[in-house]
Each structure stands twice: as C-alpha cells, then as structure tokens.
Motif scaffolding. Structure first.
Motif, PDB file in Angstrom:
ATOM      1  N   GLU A  40     -22.312   3.128 -14.551  1.00 55.79           N
ATOM      2  CA  GLU A  40     -21.054   3.362 -15.273  1.00 55.79           C
ATOM      3  C   GLU A  40     -20.159   4.338 -14.530  1.00 55.79           C
ATOM      4  N   ARG A  41     -20.794   5.371 -13.921  1.00 54.61           N
ATOM      5  CA  ARG A  41     -20.007   6.344 -13.176  1.00 54.61           C
ATOM      6  C   ARG A  41     -19.346   5.676 -11.973  1.00 54.61           C
ATOM      7  N   ALA A  42     -20.106   4.822 -11.282  1.00 52.40           N
ATOM      8  CA  ALA A  42     -19.536   4.115 -10.133  1.00 52.40           C
ATOM      9  C   ALA A  42     -18.393   3.204 -10.569  1.00 52.40           C
ATOM     10  N   ALA A  43     -18.577   2.524 -11.718  1.00 54.36           N
ATOM     11  CA  ALA A  43     -17.520   1.645 -12.218  1.00 54.36           C
ATOM     12  C   ALA A  43     -16.278   2.443 -12.594  1.00 54.36           C
ATOM     13  N   LYS A  44     -16.493   3.612 -13.226  1.00 51.59           N
ATOM     14  CA  LYS A  44     -15.361   4.464 -13.591  1.00 51.59           C
ATOM     15  C   LYS A  44     -14.618   4.961 -12.352  1.00 51.59           C
ATOM     16  N   ASP A  45     -15.416   5.334 -11.311  1.00 51.98           N
ATOM     17  CA  ASP A  45     -14.777   5.795 -10.072  1.00 51.98           C
ATOM     18  C   ASP A  45     -13.932   4.694  -9.456  1.00 51.98           C
ATOM     19  N   GLN A  46     -14.454   3.475  -9.461  1.00 53.25           N
ATOM     20  CA  GLN A  46     -13.695   2.349  -8.914  1.00 53.25           C
ATOM     21  C   GLN A  46     -12.436   2.091  -9.732  1.00 53.25           C
ATOM     22  N   GLU A  47     -12.593   2.160 -11.057  1.00 51.88           N
ATOM     23  CA  GLU A  47     -11.430   1.918 -11.925  1.00 51.88           C
ATOM     24  C   GLU A  47     -10.377   3.009 -11.726  1.00 51.88           C
ATOM     25  N   GLN A  48     -10.842   4.275 -11.583  1.00 51.92           N
ATOM     26  CA  GLN A  48      -9.893   5.364 -11.364  1.00 51.92           C
ATOM     27  C   GLN A  48      -9.171   5.208 -10.034  1.00 51.92           C
ATOM     28  N   ALA A  49      -9.934   4.797  -9.020  1.00 47.25           N
ATOM     29  CA  ALA A  49      -9.307   4.576  -7.711  1.00 47.25           C
ATOM     30  C   ALA A  49      -8.255   3.474  -7.796  1.00 47.25           C
ATOM     31  N   LYS A  50      -8.559   2.431  -8.578  1.00 45.58           N
ATOM     32  CA  LYS A  50      -7.593   1.347  -8.754  1.00 45.58           C
ATOM     33  C   LYS A  50      -6.346   1.848  -9.468  1.00 45.58           C
ATOM     34  N   ARG A  51      -6.561   2.639 -10.516  1.00 52.78           N
ATOM     35  CA  ARG A  51      -5.413   3.191 -11.236  1.00 52.78           C
ATOM     36  C   ARG A  51      -4.572   4.106 -10.337  1.00 52.78           C
ATOM     37  N   ASP A  52      -5.270   4.889  -9.489  1.00 52.35           N
ATOM     38  CA  ASP A  52      -4.543   5.777  -8.576  1.00 52.35           C
ATOM     39  C   ASP A  52      -3.691   4.976  -7.605  1.00 52.35           C
ATOM     40  N   ARG A  53      -4.260   3.879  -7.079  1.00 56.13           N
ATOM     41  CA  ARG A  53      -3.478   3.035  -6.154  1.00 56.13           C
ATOM     42  C   ARG A  53      -2.271   2.439  -6.861  1.00 56.13           C
ATOM     43  N   GLU A  54      -2.513   1.937  -8.086  1.00 56.24           N
ATOM     44  CA  GLU A  54      -1.401   1.343  -8.835  1.00 56.24           C
ATOM     45  C   GLU A  54      -0.334   2.377  -9.150  1.00 56.24           C
ATOM     46  N   GLN A  55      -0.781   3.612  -9.480  1.00 55.69           N
ATOM     47  CA  GLN A  55       0.189   4.666  -9.777  1.00 55.69           C
ATOM     48  C   GLN A  55       0.988   5.045  -8.533  1.00 55.69           C
ATOM     49  N   ALA A  56       0.292   5.060  -7.388  1.00 56.56           N
ATOM     50  CA  ALA A  56       0.989   5.371  -6.139  1.00 56.56           C
ATOM     51  C   ALA A  56       2.073   4.333  -5.850  1.00 56.56           C
ATOM     52  N   VAL A  57       1.744   3.057  -6.102  1.00 58.03           N
ATOM     53  CA  VAL A  57       2.743   1.989  -5.904  1.00 58.03           C
ATOM     54  C   VAL A  57       3.918   2.197  -6.852  1.00 58.03           C
ATOM     55  N   ARG A  58       3.620   2.518  -8.120  1.00 57.11           N
ATOM     56  CA  ARG A  58       4.703   2.747  -9.080  1.00 57.11           C
ATOM     57  C   ARG A  58       5.549   3.955  -8.685  1.00 57.11           C
ATOM     58  N   ASP A  59       4.857   5.013  -8.195  1.00 52.95           N
ATOM     59  CA  ASP A  59       5.600   6.201  -7.777  1.00 52.95           C
ATOM     60  C   ASP A  59       6.531   5.883  -6.605  1.00 52.95           C
ATOM     61  N   GLN A  60       6.035   5.105  -5.656  1.00 50.99           N
ATOM     62  CA  GLN A  60       6.871   4.723  -4.516  1.00 50.99           C
ATOM     63  C   GLN A  60       8.069   3.899  -4.970  1.00 50.99           C
ATOM     64  N   GLU A  61       7.818   2.965  -5.873  1.00 53.12           N
ATOM     65  CA  GLU A  61       8.904   2.126  -6.376  1.00 53.12           C
ATOM     66  C   GLU A  61       9.930   2.973  -7.139  1.00 53.12           C
ATOM     67  N   GLN A  62       9.433   3.913  -7.937  1.00 50.72           N
ATOM     68  CA  GLN A  62      10.355   4.781  -8.668  1.00 50.72           C
ATOM     69  C   GLN A  62      11.158   5.647  -7.717  1.00 50.72           C
ATOM     70  N   ALA A  63      10.493   6.120  -6.630  1.00 55.11           N
ATOM     71  CA  ALA A  63      11.209   6.930  -5.642  1.00 55.11           C
ATOM     72  C   ALA A  63      12.317   6.119  -4.982  1.00 55.11           C
ATOM     73  N   ARG A  64      12.027   4.844  -4.694  1.00 56.70           N
ATOM     74  CA  ARG A  64      13.064   3.988  -4.095  1.00 56.70           C
ATOM     75  C   ARG A  64      14.225   3.798  -5.072  1.00 56.70           C
TER      76      ARG A  64
END
Length: 275
Positions: A151-175
């Motif tokens: 479960e911890r590994a799955a949570k880490d993967q999910e958090q990493a996915k959310r972080d990547r998605e947030q980074a994409v959203r942040d970049q788009e918002q910055a543009r």
C-alpha cells in the motif's frame, strides 16, 4: 399545558433481561405481564422513571422517594388532582416492575454462573489451540506487513503521479499568467496612449473654444457635454453650426458621450483627471 416533569429524553434501561429471566426459570415461574417496560433509577438518587404498556394503555411516570411526580397515560399528561383515579394501575405497575427487577437480577446471577462454567470448558480447548493461534497470528502479521508495504508503494506511485500532473498544471497556469500579463501590458499601454490622446484633443478643443470666443480662456471651461446630437459648453447649448464644426473635427468625442466637469473628464467611458 403539558407538565415539564417528563420533558427531555428519558434515560431508560430496556428490560430485555426479563425475557431471559423467564426463559431461565422453571415453567412454574410467571413471566412479567408488563409489555415493553423501560425503567431508570436516575443514578440511584431516589428518583425513578417507568414507561410500560399496561392493559392496553401506555403509562409513563416519574417518582421521587416513592412519591409520584408525574403521570402520562397514552400521551396525555394527568394532573395531580386525578392521580388517585390511577392509583391501582400505578401500584400494580410499580409492584410488577419491582418483581421484574428482582427476577432480572436472579437471571443475571444464573447467567453469570453459566458463563463461568462455559469459561472453564473453553479454557481447556483454548490451551490446545493456543499454539496454532500463535502461528496464525504470526502469519497474519507477516501478511499485514507485506500489505502495508504494498500500500505504501502504491501511495508513493500515486503521489508521484499527482505531483507530475500538478507540475503540468502549474506550467500551464504559468503560461496563461504570462499571456495574460502580456495582454494586460498591451491594454495598459493602449489605455495610456488613449488617455494621452484624449488630453491632447481636449487641450486642442479648449483652445478652439477660446479661439471661437465661446469661452474667454482655457481656465473658464467648467462644464462640457459632447455627443452625436449636441454640444453644451458651461451649460449653454451651442448652435448647430458650431456643433457640426466640432463634431467633424473631434469625431472621437462626438461618436460617444463625452463630458467634462470641474476638472473631471469622461470620453467614451474613459475618465481623465487633470493634475
């Protein structure tokens, strides 16, 4: 008006023990004839609350030191002046409640004895099963540990996915923010240019008014209203010939609705203030 004696939630102990008591006794013992009886001794302070169904009617009563304080029959609050009419019913309910409580205590004692005997019988079986249980518990712990790690590994993967998605959203918002900032700069520049042009045109128009002897000097302009139909200077509507002359020369002011009043100017929705 209903009395406040029974106001609020009654802390009633459900008399389920009466049923067990009747089943535990011999056939000669009588079962309580009170239906759905609830009793509360209110912390053992000499106060009692009883609610039961007796001979087809629902009775609720409150007592203190064996004295009746309140009585409700089928939802109707009975005044103290009529309590004597229900004295037999109240006495019968209280007596049966007393017997039921005594019987319930006897049943509890018997049930406790039965539980103690059952406990002794179970202890021998428990000793035989203990080692197997220990082994099962260890296996369960190992499985739980593996599950937690997964479960911890799955949570880490999910958090990493959310972080990547947030980074994409942040970049788009910055543009988008950068694009909006550029538009705001362009708009601000246009507004400044328009305001500068409005001031220049107003100064030129004021000079023309002085030249045409409509006002004696530039400081004499206190009120100006200019639109597609008329031009009013200091409250005086100008002749049609003057209006046409200025409307042709100052089309920007005439196309909309421009006004000047004591140092405040509005040209086609723009406000200009003299320094």
């Amino acid at each position: 008006m209903k009395t406040n004696y029974l106001k609020g939630a009654l802390l009633l102990v459900t008399m389920t023990a009466l049923t067990h008591a009747a089943n535990a006794q011999s056939p000669a013992n009588k079962k309580s004839y009170l239906a759905n009886t609830k009793y509360d001794d209110i912390g053992g302070k000499g106060r009692e609350r009883i609610e039961t169904n007796y001979k087809g009617k629902n009775y609720r009563m409150e007592l203190a030191n064996n004295k009746l304080l309140a009585l409700v029959v089928d939802g109707e609050v009975i005044p103290s002046t009529k309590w004597n009419e229900y004295s037999k019913e109240v006495a019968a309910i209280r007596e049966q409640t007393r017997k039921d409580r005594i019987q319930a205590k006897k049943d509890q004692v018997q049930a406790h004895h039965d539980q103690q005997q059952a406990k002794l019988d179970q202890e021998q079986a428990a000793r035989d099963q203990r080692q197997a249980k220990l082994d099962q518990e260890q296996a369960a712990r190992d499985q739980e540990r593996a599950k937690i790690e997964q479960e911890r590994a799955a949570k880490d993967q999910e958090q990493a996915k959310r972080d990547r998605e947030q980074a994409v959203r942040d970049q788009e918002q910055a543009r988008r923010d950068q694009a909006q900032a550029r538009l705001d700069q362009i708009r601000a520049k246009k507004d400044q240019e328009r305001a500068t042009e409005d001031r220049r045109l107003l100064q030129q128009l004021t000079g023309d008014l002085v030249a045409d002897h409509i006002i004696p000097n530039e400081e004499a302009l206190h009120d100006l209203s200019f639109n597609s139909e008329e031009m009013i200077v200091n409250g005086v509507k100008q002749p049609d010939s003057v209006f046409k002359k200025y409307a042709g020369k100052y089309k920007r002011f005439a196309q909309g609705s421009s006004s000047y009043q004591d140092g405040k100017k509005q040209f086609n929705g723009l406000h200009i203030h003299n320094n």
